[in-house]
Design an enzyme around this catalytic site. Structure first.
Site, mmCIF file in Angstrom:
data_model
loop_
_atom_site.group_PDB
_atom_site.id
_atom_site.type_symbol
_atom_site.label_atom_id
_atom_site.label_comp_id
_atom_site.label_asym_id
_atom_site.label_seq_id
_atom_site.Cartn_x
_atom_site.Cartn_y
_atom_site.Cartn_z
ATOM 1 N N GLY A 43 0.843 -1.193 0.000
ATOM 2 C CA GLY A 43 0.000 0.000 0.000
ATOM 3 C C GLY A 43 0.872 1.234 0.000
ATOM 4 O O GLY A 43 1.427 1.608 -1.016
ATOM 5 N N GLN A 44 0.972 1.878 1.137
ATOM 6 C CA GLN A 44 1.753 3.098 1.309
ATOM 7 C C GLN A 44 1.328 4.178 0.315
ATOM 8 O O GLN A 44 2.145 4.779 -0.371
ATOM 9 C CB GLN A 44 3.252 2.807 1.212
ATOM 10 C CG GLN A 44 3.713 1.839 2.285
ATOM 11 C CD GLN A 44 5.188 1.561 2.229
ATOM 12 O OE1 GLN A 44 5.702 1.113 1.209
ATOM 13 N NE2 GLN A 44 5.878 1.832 3.320
ATOM 14 N N HIS A 45 0.008 4.390 0.260
ATOM 15 C CA HIS A 45 -0.545 5.408 -0.633
ATOM 16 C C HIS A 45 -1.965 5.770 -0.208
ATOM 17 O O HIS A 45 -2.556 5.104 0.626
ATOM 18 C CB HIS A 45 -0.533 4.913 -2.091
ATOM 19 C CG HIS A 45 -1.440 3.751 -2.335
ATOM 20 N ND1 HIS A 45 -1.003 2.451 -2.282
ATOM 21 C CD2 HIS A 45 -2.763 3.690 -2.608
ATOM 22 C CE1 HIS A 45 -2.012 1.643 -2.535
ATOM 23 N NE2 HIS A 45 -3.093 2.371 -2.727
ATOM 24 N N ALA A 46 -2.461 6.834 -0.805
ATOM 25 C CA ALA A 46 -3.867 7.228 -0.704
ATOM 26 C C ALA A 46 -4.398 7.338 -2.129
ATOM 27 O O ALA A 46 -3.623 7.408 -3.086
ATOM 28 C CB ALA A 46 -4.001 8.564 0.026
#
Length: 132
Positions: A43-46
């Site tokens: 992930g490590q995102h929006a």
């Protein structure tokens, strides 16, 4: 957290998930994550437009969600008939995958790299009203 209907008998369990019924959007994309060990962070995102429902259909994992305003929550996904709803514009990290973990991801939008925010500082700036 969402809990999905189960139908079961001596043959096993059947979990039912319907877009627009059991989750708050129509499903436009499905993907899953497997083969990640406990040290990996995914992930490590929006996302600017995409909403998600995450379900660990096998094994377990954790999801850390941040709103960009200093609030965060950690969810343990460890039952195949439950999931977490993630609205647009939240930062997400998936981690602590167990051996054999399969994380199913249901998305409200087709993939578009332009709507991903992969820099946390830029995400915070956007949340606080900046232009990014």
């Amino acid at each position: 957290m969402l809990e999905f209907p189960q139908k079961g008998d001596g043959r096993g369990q059947l979990v039912i998930v319907e877009g627009g019924v059991d989750i708050p959007f129509d499903i436009k994309r499905i993907f899953y994550i497997y083969g990640s060990d406990s040290e990996v962070v995914r992930g490590q995102h929006a996302n600017k437009r995409t909403e998600f429902v995450l379900i660990n259909v096998s094994g377990q994992s954790k999801v850390r969600v941040k709103d960009g305003r200093g609030n965060e929550a950690i969810f343990a996904l460890n039952r195949p008939h439950t999931g977490i709803y993630l609205p647009k514009m939240v930062w997400k990290d998936m981690y602590d995958f167990s051996e054999g973990s399969v994380l199913l991801c249901l998305a409200s939008e087709h993939y578009d790299t332009e709507e991903y925010i992969r820099d946390y500082d830029k995400f915070v700036e956007l949340i606080s009203g900046g232009q990014g």
